[in-house]
Write a protein that holds these residues in place. Structure first.
Motif, PDB file in Angstrom:
ATOM      1  N   GLN A  10      -9.127   2.082  -8.022  1.00  0.00           N
ATOM      2  CA  GLN A  10      -7.631   1.560  -8.131  1.00  0.00           C
ATOM      3  C   GLN A  10      -7.783   0.133  -8.092  1.00  0.00           C
TER       4      GLN A  10
ATOM      5  N   ARG B 166       2.108   3.071  -2.160  1.00  0.00           N
ATOM      6  CA  ARG B 166       1.689   4.192  -3.105  1.00  0.00           C
ATOM      7  C   ARG B 166       0.821   4.905  -2.703  1.00  0.00           C
ATOM      8  N   TYR B 167      -0.039   4.619  -1.690  1.00  0.00           N
ATOM      9  CA  TYR B 167      -1.225   5.688  -0.960  1.00  0.00           C
ATOM     10  C   TYR B 167      -0.841   6.182   0.274  1.00  0.00           C
TER      11      TYR B 167
ATOM     12  N   GLY C 259      -0.666  10.540  -0.535  1.00  0.00           N
ATOM     13  CA  GLY C 259      -2.050  11.051  -0.518  1.00  0.00           C
ATOM     14  C   GLY C 259      -2.606  11.155   1.030  1.00  0.00           C
ATOM     15  N   THR C 260      -2.314   9.885   1.747  1.00  0.00           N
ATOM     16  CA  THR C 260      -2.714   9.670   3.026  1.00  0.00           C
ATOM     17  C   THR C 260      -1.957  11.007   3.881  1.00  0.00           C
TER      18      THR C 260
ATOM     19  N   TYR D 124     -11.430   8.820   0.886  1.00  0.00           N
ATOM     20  CA  TYR D 124     -10.090   8.629   0.060  1.00  0.00           C
ATOM     21  C   TYR D 124      -9.843   7.112   0.049  1.00  0.00           C
ATOM     22  N   LEU D 125      -9.884   6.412   1.193  1.00  0.00           N
ATOM     23  CA  LEU D 125      -9.461   4.852   1.002  1.00  0.00           C
ATOM     24  C   LEU D 125     -10.545   4.255   0.196  1.00  0.00           C
TER      25      LEU D 125
ATOM     26  N   TYR E 184       0.588  -1.252   0.133  1.00  0.00           N
ATOM     27  CA  TYR E 184       0.017  -0.019   0.002  1.00  0.00           C
ATOM     28  C   TYR E 184       0.875   1.143   0.010  1.00  0.00           C
TER      29      TYR E 184
ATOM     30  N   ILE F 232      -9.903   4.543  -3.506  1.00  0.00           N
ATOM     31  CA  ILE F 232      -8.709   3.545  -3.772  1.00  0.00           C
ATOM     32  C   ILE F 232      -9.218   2.155  -4.118  1.00  0.00           C
TER      33      ILE F 232
END
Length: 101
Positions: free
Chosen positions: A68, A39-40, A43-44, A60-61, A37, A64
Motif C-alpha cells: 500500500q 486506515r490500518y 485490520g490491526t 500485516y504491517l 495510519y 501495508i
C-alpha cells in the motif's frame, strides 16, 4: 466499561502505537498527520481480537508497507527495518488486555 467504549479505547491505543512505535514514513511528530495510519486500525484491531501472533502482526504491517505504501527498494525489498515492525507488534499485543476487560 461498555463494549463500545472498550472498542473505542483499543482503537485509540492502536492509533498511538502505529504512530509512536511503527511510523514507517516518519510523521509521528507532525500533529497534522495524527490520522495518517487510521486506515490500518481496523485490520490491526481484527488481528488482536483473533489473538494473532507477533509474527502475523509483523507480516500485516509489512504488507501495508510494501503493497500500500510502496516502501521498497528497486528489487522489492522492504525499506523499513524489521525491528520497527517487531517493536510495534509487541506493543500491540500488550493491548490484548483490553479485550479481557
Amino acid at each position: 466499561m461498555q463494549k463500545k467504549a472498550i472498542s473505542r479505547e483499543i482503537r485509540c491505543q492502536i492509533r498511538r502505537v502505529l504512530m509512536e512505535k511503527w511510523d514507517p514514513i516518519g510523521v509521528g511528530d507532525v500533529p497534522e498527520a495524527a490520522d495518517e495510519y487510521d486506515r490500518y486500525i481496523g485490520g490491526t484491531y481484527d488481528l488482536l481480537e483473533r489473538n494473532a501472533t507477533e509474527s502475523e502482526i509483523c507480516e500485516y504491517l509489512k504488507l501495508i508497507e510494501v503493497q500500500q505504501m510502496g516502501l521498497t527498494d528497486l528489487e522489492g525489498v522492504p525499506l523499513v527495518p524489521a525491528e520497527l515492525r517487531t517493536r510495534a507488534a509487541s506493543a500491540l499485543i500488550e493491548l490484548r488486555r483490553w479485550f479481557q476487560s
